[in-house]
Motif scaffolding. Structure first.
Motif, PDB file in Angstrom:
ATOM      1  N   ALA A 207    -113.430  -2.504  31.869  1.00 55.56           N
ATOM      2  CA  ALA A 207    -112.204  -2.295  31.089  1.00 55.56           C
ATOM      3  C   ALA A 207    -111.171  -3.358  31.448  1.00 55.56           C
ATOM      4  O   ALA A 207    -111.154  -3.862  32.569  1.00 55.56           O
TER       5      ALA A 207
ATOM      6  N   LEU B  92    -105.156  -4.133  31.883  1.00 54.99           N
ATOM      7  CA  LEU B  92    -104.079  -3.368  31.256  1.00 54.99           C
ATOM      8  C   LEU B  92    -104.323  -3.316  29.757  1.00 54.99           C
ATOM      9  O   LEU B  92    -104.654  -4.340  29.149  1.00 54.99           O
ATOM     10  N   ASN B  93    -104.159  -2.129  29.201  1.00 55.21           N
ATOM     11  CA  ASN B  93    -104.289  -1.994  27.756  1.00 55.21           C
ATOM     12  C   ASN B  93    -103.219  -1.015  27.261  1.00 55.21           C
ATOM     13  O   ASN B  93    -103.277   0.175  27.546  1.00 55.21           O
TER      14      ASN B  93
ATOM     15  N   THR C 153    -100.137   4.726  24.232  1.00 52.46           N
ATOM     16  CA  THR C 153    -100.951   4.943  25.428  1.00 52.46           C
ATOM     17  C   THR C 153    -100.893   3.734  26.354  1.00 52.46           C
ATOM     18  O   THR C 153    -100.695   2.598  25.915  1.00 52.46           O
ATOM     19  N   VAL C 154    -101.063   4.010  27.646  1.00 63.79           N
ATOM     20  CA  VAL C 154    -101.160   2.970  28.672  1.00 63.79           C
ATOM     21  C   VAL C 154    -102.435   3.227  29.469  1.00 63.79           C
ATOM     22  O   VAL C 154    -102.660   4.346  29.931  1.00 63.79           O
ATOM     23  N   ARG C 155    -103.265   2.218  29.597  1.00 58.79           N
ATOM     24  CA  ARG C 155    -104.494   2.337  30.391  1.00 58.79           C
ATOM     25  C   ARG C 155    -104.560   1.193  31.392  1.00 58.79           C
ATOM     26  O   ARG C 155    -104.390   0.030  31.025  1.00 58.79           O
ATOM     27  N   ILE C 156    -104.811   1.525  32.645  1.00 52.15           N
ATOM     28  CA  ILE C 156    -104.936   0.529  33.707  1.00 52.15           C
ATOM     29  C   ILE C 156    -106.386   0.600  34.186  1.00 52.15           C
ATOM     30  O   ILE C 156    -106.806   1.630  34.714  1.00 52.15           O
TER      31      ILE C 156
ATOM     32  N   GLY D 105    -108.737   1.228  32.491  1.00 49.76           N
ATOM     33  CA  GLY D 105    -109.303   2.385  31.797  1.00 49.76           C
ATOM     34  C   GLY D 105    -108.676   3.714  32.174  1.00 49.76           C
ATOM     35  O   GLY D 105    -108.944   4.731  31.539  1.00 49.76           O
ATOM     36  N   ALA D 106    -107.821   3.726  33.217  1.00 48.76           N
ATOM     37  CA  ALA D 106    -107.254   4.989  33.698  1.00 48.76           C
ATOM     38  C   ALA D 106    -105.810   5.144  33.228  1.00 48.76           C
ATOM     39  O   ALA D 106    -105.118   4.159  32.977  1.00 48.76           O
ATOM     40  N   GLY D 107    -105.333   6.389  33.164  1.00 49.41           N
ATOM     41  CA  GLY D 107    -103.925   6.644  32.877  1.00 49.41           C
ATOM     42  C   GLY D 107    -103.067   6.259  34.088  1.00 49.41           C
ATOM     43  O   GLY D 107    -103.591   6.042  35.185  1.00 49.41           O
ATOM     44  N   SER D 108    -101.746   6.216  33.875  1.00 48.29           N
ATOM     45  CA  SER D 108    -100.847   5.748  34.940  1.00 48.29           C
ATOM     46  C   SER D 108    -100.990   6.567  36.228  1.00 48.29           C
ATOM     47  O   SER D 108    -101.059   6.014  37.328  1.00 48.29           O
TER      48      SER D 108
ATOM     49  N   ALA E 251    -104.232   5.934  37.945  1.00 48.53           N
ATOM     50  CA  ALA E 251    -104.262   4.561  38.468  1.00 48.53           C
ATOM     51  C   ALA E 251    -103.442   4.461  39.743  1.00 48.53           C
ATOM     52  O   ALA E 251    -103.834   3.783  40.697  1.00 48.53           O
TER      53      ALA E 251
END
Ligand SMILES: Nc1ncnc2c1ncn2[C@@H]1O[C@H](COP(=O)(O)OP(=O)(O)OP(=O)(O)O)[C@@H](O)[C@H]1O
Ligand SMILES: [Mg+2]
Length: 262
Positions: A20, A23-24, A78-81, A83-86, A89
């Motif tokens: 992943a 940052l997404n 949404t925020v993914r680090i 692939g994980a949420g804040s 992460a």
């Protein structure tokens, strides 16, 4: 300023099926009461790049960092680090945050060593007692930022540039993979800026991904692989030479660009 970034700064595009992105962010909107601070921000960062975050005062840079950390709640998006949420992460030590100086209580009675050890808290066992691996990680981080001799000083007794380095050391000790640095060069002299820049380059060589807000536009092509121009939403993102054009900078910094009110 618009000289192309040196080739060694570029990273190959992510291959299909790879891990992943670091940052997404998808369509992130953040409001403070009636102030629209971020408006449908979408942003992706690949692992192993240094990305500059550029924008006028009030354009939403600090809010973006806080939203990535989960310190302000996203209205929508949404925020993914990796692939994980804040929250996950943070719990898994995937990211670290060096806040803007104004956001830190420097009178808090902790030593530089304590600040860096805070980076290890998420890794300590149930007794919360540091082990030799934790002490070694802290010593190593202090050494990397050149603060070994000041380890026992109170954090408030350091200069502005030294404080920034102490917080970067905390992130190094944490072994976070995504580092968020909010204006680490503000109030820092050229020598300390060069020290910090080469430190960031070493961290990139170790595979870290770094998002860094700065008002030093001229310095960006020297050490950043990409740049994001923010004005409540993303105006441009890509190679610094393509992002920091006269036209784009006029859109971001031009007349009427300073208001953050919706
Ligand atoms: N806690 C808050 N409550 C209300 N409004 C806020 C708060 N924090 C920020 N804002 C507003 O949100 C907008 C974005 O602020 P933010 O601090 O993210 O900007 P910035 O790009 O980091 O600015 P600077 O370059 O000055 O650090 C601004 O209009 C600001 O006034
Ligand atoms: Mg800010």
């Amino acid at each position: 300023m618009r000289k192309p970034a040196p080739a060694q700064h570029r990273r190959p595009a992510r291959e299909a099926g790879a891990a992943a992105p670091a940052l997404n962010i998808a369509s992130l909107t953040v409001r403070y009461a009636d102030i629209l601070a971020l408006d449908r921000v979408s942003l992706g960062l690949e692992q192993g790049n240094i990305c500059a975050l550029v924008g006028v005062n009030g354009s939403g840079k600090s809010t973006l960092f806080k939203a990535i950390m989960g310190l302000v709640s996203a209205g929508t998006g949404t925020v993914r680090i990796f692939g994980a949420g804040s929250k996950a992460a943070r719990k898994n030590n995937l990211l670290t945050y060096v806040p803007q100086s104004e956001d830190v209580d420097w009178t808090f009675p902790v030593s530089v060593h304590d600040v860096v050890m805070m980076g290890r808290y998420g890794r300590l066992g149930p007794t919360r007692r540091p082990h030799s691996a934790d002490r070694e990680a802290v010593d190593h981080a202090l050494e990397q930022v050149g603060l070994t001799s000041l380890a026992s000083r109170q954090i408030g007794e350091l200069s502005g540039g030294q404080r920034k380095r102490a917080f970067v050391a905390r992130g190094i000790a944490q072994q976070a993979r995504l580092m968020l640095l909010d204006e680490p060069f503000a109030g820092v002299d050229k020598g300390s800026e060069a020290t910090l820049t080469s430190l960031l380059q070493r961290l990139r060589a170790d595979g870290k991904t770094i998002l860094i807000s700065t008002h030093d536009l001229a310095g960006i092509p020297r050490f950043c692989d990409e740049a994001v121009l923010l004005h409540r939403s993303v105006l441009a993102h890509g190679d610094p030479a393509e992002v920091l054009t006269t036209e784009n900078l006029a859109r971001a910094f031009g007349e009427g660009a300073t208001s953050g009110a919706a």
